[in-house]
Design an enzyme around this catalytic site. Sequence first.
Site, PDB file in Angstrom:
ATOM      1  N   HIS A  43      38.108  36.429  27.443  1.00 34.09           N
ATOM      2  CA  HIS A  43      39.230  36.768  28.821  1.00 34.09           C
ATOM      3  C   HIS A  43      39.424  35.601  29.283  1.00 34.09           C
ATOM      4  O   HIS A  43      39.212  35.019  30.312  1.00 34.09           O
ATOM      5  CB  HIS A  43      38.101  37.570  29.932  1.00 34.09           C
ATOM      6  CG  HIS A  43      38.886  38.222  30.952  1.00 34.09           C
ATOM      7  ND1 HIS A  43      38.475  39.603  31.406  1.00 34.09           N
ATOM      8  CD2 HIS A  43      40.104  37.959  31.090  1.00 34.09           C
ATOM      9  CE1 HIS A  43      39.486  39.841  32.210  1.00 34.09           C
ATOM     10  NE2 HIS A  43      40.361  39.008  32.125  1.00 34.09           N
ATOM     11  N   GLU A  50      32.119  43.072  29.716  1.00 31.58           N
ATOM     12  CA  GLU A  50      32.131  41.569  29.755  1.00 31.58           C
ATOM     13  C   GLU A  50      30.902  40.880  30.208  1.00 31.58           C
ATOM     14  O   GLU A  50      30.536  41.155  31.464  1.00 31.58           O
ATOM     15  CB  GLU A  50      33.588  41.177  30.231  1.00 31.58           C
ATOM     16  CG  GLU A  50      34.728  41.941  29.475  1.00 31.58           C
ATOM     17  CD  GLU A  50      36.050  41.207  30.101  1.00 31.58           C
ATOM     18  OE1 GLU A  50      35.835  40.279  31.088  1.00 31.58           O
ATOM     19  OE2 GLU A  50      37.005  41.577  29.472  1.00 31.58           O
ATOM     20  N   ARG A  66      43.227  44.886  29.987  1.00 31.41           N
ATOM     21  CA  ARG A  66      41.882  44.932  30.441  1.00 31.41           C
ATOM     22  C   ARG A  66      41.255  45.979  29.386  1.00 31.41           C
ATOM     23  O   ARG A  66      41.729  46.800  28.788  1.00 31.41           O
ATOM     24  CB  ARG A  66      41.886  45.990  31.798  1.00 31.41           C
ATOM     25  CG  ARG A  66      42.029  45.242  33.067  1.00 31.41           C
ATOM     26  CD  ARG A  66      40.882  44.090  33.363  1.00 31.41           C
ATOM     27  NE  ARG A  66      41.228  43.713  34.682  1.00 31.41           N
ATOM     28  CZ  ARG A  66      41.874  42.450  34.787  1.00 31.41           C
ATOM     29  NH1 ARG A  66      42.268  41.741  33.689  1.00 31.41           N
ATOM     30  NH2 ARG A  66      42.097  41.589  35.855  1.00 31.41           N
TER      31      ARG A  66
HETATM   32  P1  NAD Z   1      52.624  44.203  36.358  1.00 33.99           P
HETATM   33  O1  NAD Z   1      52.182  44.959  37.622  1.00 33.99           O
HETATM   34  O2  NAD Z   1      53.767  43.223  36.496  1.00 33.99           O
HETATM   35  O3  NAD Z   1      52.976  45.016  35.211  1.00 33.99           O
HETATM   36  C1  NAD Z   1      52.323  46.237  34.887  1.00 33.99           C
HETATM   37  C2  NAD Z   1      53.329  47.272  34.698  1.00 33.99           C
HETATM   38  O4  NAD Z   1      52.513  48.327  33.796  1.00 33.99           O
HETATM   39  C3  NAD Z   1      54.106  47.737  35.458  1.00 33.99           C
HETATM   40  O5  NAD Z   1      55.558  47.698  34.909  1.00 33.99           O
HETATM   41  C4  NAD Z   1      53.717  49.264  35.548  1.00 33.99           C
HETATM   42  O6  NAD Z   1      54.802  50.010  35.970  1.00 33.99           O
HETATM   43  C5  NAD Z   1      53.258  49.411  34.155  1.00 33.99           C
HETATM   44  N1  NAD Z   1      52.368  50.648  34.063  1.00 33.99           N
HETATM   45  C6  NAD Z   1      51.445  51.021  35.162  1.00 33.99           C
HETATM   46  N2  NAD Z   1      50.811  52.270  34.781  1.00 33.99           N
HETATM   47  C7  NAD Z   1      51.225  52.587  33.401  1.00 33.99           C
HETATM   48  C8  NAD Z   1      51.114  53.575  32.475  1.00 33.99           C
HETATM   49  N3  NAD Z   1      50.446  54.490  32.657  1.00 33.99           N
HETATM   50  N4  NAD Z   1      51.825  53.419  31.387  1.00 33.99           N
HETATM   51  C9  NAD Z   1      52.590  52.434  30.776  1.00 33.99           C
HETATM   52  N5  NAD Z   1      52.895  51.470  31.858  1.00 33.99           N
HETATM   53  C10 NAD Z   1      52.290  51.497  33.051  1.00 33.99           C
HETATM   54  O7  NAD Z   1      51.384  43.306  36.159  1.00 33.99           O
HETATM   55  P2  NAD Z   1      51.152  42.118  35.037  1.00 33.99           P
HETATM   56  O8  NAD Z   1      51.370  40.737  36.060  1.00 33.99           O
HETATM   57  O9  NAD Z   1      52.278  42.052  33.999  1.00 33.99           O
HETATM   58  O10 NAD Z   1      49.729  42.111  34.590  1.00 33.99           O
HETATM   59  C11 NAD Z   1      49.485  43.322  33.738  1.00 33.99           C
HETATM   60  C12 NAD Z   1      47.912  43.375  33.481  1.00 33.99           C
HETATM   61  O11 NAD Z   1      47.501  42.432  32.722  1.00 33.99           O
HETATM   62  C13 NAD Z   1      47.224  43.385  34.928  1.00 33.99           C
HETATM   63  O12 NAD Z   1      47.104  44.440  35.365  1.00 33.99           O
HETATM   64  C14 NAD Z   1      45.925  42.689  34.366  1.00 33.99           C
HETATM   65  O13 NAD Z   1      45.098  43.884  34.257  1.00 33.99           O
HETATM   66  C15 NAD Z   1      46.007  42.175  32.980  1.00 33.99           C
HETATM   67  N6  NAD Z   1      46.077  40.550  33.047  1.00 33.99           N
HETATM   68  C16 NAD Z   1      44.958  39.972  32.273  1.00 33.99           C
HETATM   69  C17 NAD Z   1      44.912  38.869  32.301  1.00 33.99           C
HETATM   70  C18 NAD Z   1      43.744  38.002  31.299  1.00 33.99           C
HETATM   71  O14 NAD Z   1      43.127  37.033  31.779  1.00 33.99           O
HETATM   72  N7  NAD Z   1      43.783  38.524  30.072  1.00 33.99           N
HETATM   73  C19 NAD Z   1      45.259  38.054  33.333  1.00 33.99           C
HETATM   74  C20 NAD Z   1      46.390  38.621  34.145  1.00 33.99           C
HETATM   75  C21 NAD Z   1      46.466  39.851  34.256  1.00 33.99           C
END
Ligand code: NAD
Length: 305
Positions: A279, A261, A232
């Site tokens: 994105h 965005e 994000r």
């Molecule tokens: P997920 O919940 O499986 O993984 C996120 C990880 O971040 C978790 O393991 C959590 O413990 C960790 N985390 C939380 N707070 C933290 C911190 N302060 N420091 C370090 N680690 C921390 O989620 P995911 O499916 O891997 O997705 C991750 C992110 O990717 C989503 O939250 C979303 O914002 C982003 N995303 C972006 C797109 C895109 O189009 N670019 C698409 C899907 C997801």
Amino acid sequence: MPEWKILLTDGLEQNGQDILRAAAQVDNRAGISADDLLKVVAEYDALIVRGRTKVTAAVFDAAPRLKVVGRAGVGVDNIDLNAAKAHNVIVVNSPTATTIAVAELTLGLMLSVVREIPRADATMKAGQWIKKELEGHELWRKTLGVIGFGRIGTEVARRAKAFDMDILAYDPLLPAEAIRLRGGEPVSLDELLHRADIITLHVPLDENTRNLLNAEAFAKMKDGVYIICAARGGVIDEEALLQALNSGKVAGAGLDVFATEPPGATALVTHPKVVCTPHIGAQTVEAQTRAAEDIATEVLAALEG
Ligand code: NAD
């Protein structure tokens, strides 16, 4: 059949719409404005959004029938979760559907940045042959720092290992052993910042991760580090990143997400060392088809109670 009414505000792949239409009335108002949403939302039992629609407290206040909000995708930072709770509205997402698409784009951004593939292409299309200027770096045996070692972070690490990269992982919510089992070396944020050649972010946007990479964090990094972000926009302080790019501290960045965005042609977007995508992390046919099926099923399950 119950008279459920479901509103789609950001579209949904046909397979998901078909699942929903078998059980409910579905209105597809893709691109609906915030004002129009407030006017019509009172009629609906369920709302299905992607990342564009902001499901604010005002939306919940205006929606007495609403039982469930479905987010086709992962991040629910566009939904006011406190307001949802206060109104007893269930929020569901499709967390696994887009994992591979985002992981693959992350590797794509990484290669694009270290080899300057977009610049190579753009200059050739302009009739130039700047081979000598395009000496990049290899991923081989470089250290990748993964911030957030959840679904996407882990899949990025798996793919990076195929490039013989060493994986450092910072994720304070996971036990060290879980990180090791997923193929990463568990480290503190400071250690990751000090040791990584390339840093990629895969954390949700929340109060702990907003501006996680700020000026202080950039100062701790290696000179010539590369930054990749398909998480994000808000997790990187964009002004600090711009300064780090201008000073040469950061050699390049690959960005799929932005604090605002669309960002327009900002100094960051137009920076010669930045490769941008609008994105599109989750924008594959496969991911959107999976997300549509998952969210349609979840929303109907929530309506059925
Ligand atoms: P997920 O919940 O499986 O993984 C996120 C990880 O971040 C978790 O393991 C959590 O413990 C960790 N985390 C939380 N707070 C933290 C911190 N302060 N420091 C370090 N680690 C921390 O989620 P995911 O499916 O891997 O997705 C991750 C992110 O990717 C989503 O939250 C979303 O914002 C982003 N995303 C972006 C797109 C895109 O189009 N670019 C698409 C899907 C997801």
